[in-house]
Design a protein around this motif. Structure first.
Motif, PDB file in Angstrom:
ATOM      1  N   TYR A   1      -2.483   0.607  -4.174  1.00 26.84           N
ATOM      2  CA  TYR A   1      -2.040  -0.612  -3.874  1.00 26.84           C
ATOM      3  C   TYR A   1      -1.258  -1.138  -5.115  1.00 26.84           C
ATOM      4  O   TYR A   1      -1.729  -0.956  -6.259  1.00 26.84           O
ATOM      5  CB  TYR A   1      -3.015  -1.605  -3.571  1.00 26.84           C
ATOM      6  CG  TYR A   1      -2.513  -3.058  -3.202  1.00 26.84           C
ATOM      7  CD1 TYR A   1      -2.485  -4.043  -4.206  1.00 26.84           C
ATOM      8  CD2 TYR A   1      -1.840  -3.305  -2.153  1.00 26.84           C
ATOM      9  CE1 TYR A   1      -2.144  -5.110  -4.186  1.00 26.84           C
ATOM     10  CE2 TYR A   1      -1.473  -4.747  -1.994  1.00 26.84           C
ATOM     11  CZ  TYR A   1      -1.455  -5.538  -2.982  1.00 26.84           C
ATOM     12  OH  TYR A   1      -1.259  -6.991  -2.626  1.00 26.84           O
TER      13      TYR A   1
ATOM     14  N   VAL B   1      -4.070   7.243  -2.071  1.00 24.56           N
ATOM     15  CA  VAL B   1      -3.319   6.073  -1.324  1.00 24.56           C
ATOM     16  C   VAL B   1      -3.865   4.854  -2.288  1.00 24.56           C
ATOM     17  O   VAL B   1      -4.820   4.986  -3.308  1.00 24.56           O
ATOM     18  CB  VAL B   1      -4.512   5.487  -0.011  1.00 24.56           C
ATOM     19  CG1 VAL B   1      -4.065   4.032   0.218  1.00 24.56           C
ATOM     20  CG2 VAL B   1      -3.903   6.356   1.128  1.00 24.56           C
TER      21      VAL B   1
ATOM     22  N   PHE C   1      -2.324  -2.322   5.767  1.00 24.25           N
ATOM     23  CA  PHE C   1      -3.373  -1.292   5.624  1.00 24.25           C
ATOM     24  C   PHE C   1      -3.462  -0.624   6.975  1.00 24.25           C
ATOM     25  O   PHE C   1      -3.653   1.015   6.866  1.00 24.25           O
ATOM     26  CB  PHE C   1      -4.598  -1.782   5.125  1.00 24.25           C
ATOM     27  CG  PHE C   1      -5.582  -0.468   4.664  1.00 24.25           C
ATOM     28  CD1 PHE C   1      -5.295   0.177   3.419  1.00 24.25           C
ATOM     29  CD2 PHE C   1      -6.657  -0.681   5.389  1.00 24.25           C
ATOM     30  CE1 PHE C   1      -5.941   1.171   3.157  1.00 24.25           C
ATOM     31  CE2 PHE C   1      -7.528   0.401   5.055  1.00 24.25           C
ATOM     32  CZ  PHE C   1      -7.109   1.325   3.936  1.00 24.25           C
TER      33      PHE C   1
ATOM     34  N   GLY D   1       1.574  -5.320   1.926  1.00 28.55           N
ATOM     35  CA  GLY D   1       0.133  -5.373   1.101  1.00 28.55           C
ATOM     36  C   GLY D   1      -0.870  -6.248   1.888  1.00 28.55           C
ATOM     37  O   GLY D   1      -1.309  -7.202   1.113  1.00 28.55           O
TER      38      GLY D   1
ATOM     39  N   PHE E   1       0.901  -1.241   0.002  1.00 24.02           N
ATOM     40  CA  PHE E   1       0.010  -0.089   0.049  1.00 24.02           C
ATOM     41  C   PHE E   1       0.913   1.226  -0.062  1.00 24.02           C
ATOM     42  O   PHE E   1       2.035   1.222   0.559  1.00 24.02           O
ATOM     43  CB  PHE E   1      -0.823   0.270   1.455  1.00 24.02           C
ATOM     44  CG  PHE E   1      -1.935  -1.189   1.151  1.00 24.02           C
ATOM     45  CD1 PHE E   1      -3.095  -0.923   0.472  1.00 24.02           C
ATOM     46  CD2 PHE E   1      -1.878  -2.231   1.816  1.00 24.02           C
ATOM     47  CE1 PHE E   1      -4.351  -1.634   0.436  1.00 24.02           C
ATOM     48  CE2 PHE E   1      -2.799  -3.194   1.981  1.00 24.02           C
ATOM     49  CZ  PHE E   1      -3.995  -3.013   1.216  1.00 24.02           C
TER      50      PHE E   1
ATOM     51  N   SER F   1       4.878   3.762   2.467  1.00 26.75           N
ATOM     52  CA  SER F   1       4.229   2.500   1.872  1.00 26.75           C
ATOM     53  C   SER F   1       4.391   1.348   3.191  1.00 26.75           C
ATOM     54  O   SER F   1       5.116   1.363   4.067  1.00 26.75           O
ATOM     55  CB  SER F   1       5.300   1.991   0.845  1.00 26.75           C
ATOM     56  OG  SER F   1       6.423   1.337   1.233  1.00 26.75           O
TER      57      SER F   1
END
Length: 145
Positions: free
Chosen positions: A124, A122, A97, A92, A10, A89
């Motif tokens: 992914y 934001v 998150f 994932g 993310f 970041s």
């Protein structure tokens, strides 16, 4: 395509609003006034969070690697910033998150206390984010603004 070091993460791309004007004002005044203290506070927060989180609201995660127990932050957040842009970041995963939301909340709350606000997006996808090196083939795909 599987490139070594690229990971699904993310990513938040954040712009600090009015930062450029604050810098110009500080330069023209040439004194360490209120605006200088505000900018310094923002930069100190970013620097501290990019080196090691203050941990106040973060959950540590422990993992064993080569017989050594390592402590890292939930979601493996990584932060880079230059001028008025901040890139955060995280893994994932759901934990990643949650960590990203936590970092954005901490950052926006901290700088709001100094009267400075942010906006950003934001997304992914695959990104290379290790230390000061950040690279992506999809950075223009920011999906939330």
């Amino acid at each position: 395509m599987n490139i070594d070091g690229y990971e699904n993460r993310f990513v938040a791309f954040v712009d600090i609003l009015g930062f450029k004007n604050l810098i110009h004002k500080i330069e023209s005044e040439a004194i360490e006034g209120k605006d200088y203290q505000r900018v310094r506070s923002v930069l100190n927060f970013l620097h501290e969070e990019s080196i090691e989180s203050n941990g106040q609201h973060d959950l540590p995660v422990y993992e064993e690697k080569d017989g050594i127990i390592l402590e890292k932050e939930l979601g493996d957040p990584r932060i880079n910033y230059i001028s008025d842009c901040v890139i955060i970041s995280t893994e994932g995963t759901f934990e990643g998150f949650k960590s990203l939301c936590n970092k954005l909340t901490k950052f926006s709350t901290d700088i709001a206390c100094d009267g400075i606000f942010i906006r950003g997006g934001v997304t992914y996808g695959k990104i290379y984010h290790h230390g000061p090196i950040l690279g992506s083939v999809w950075i223009s795909k920011i999906i939330v603004r």
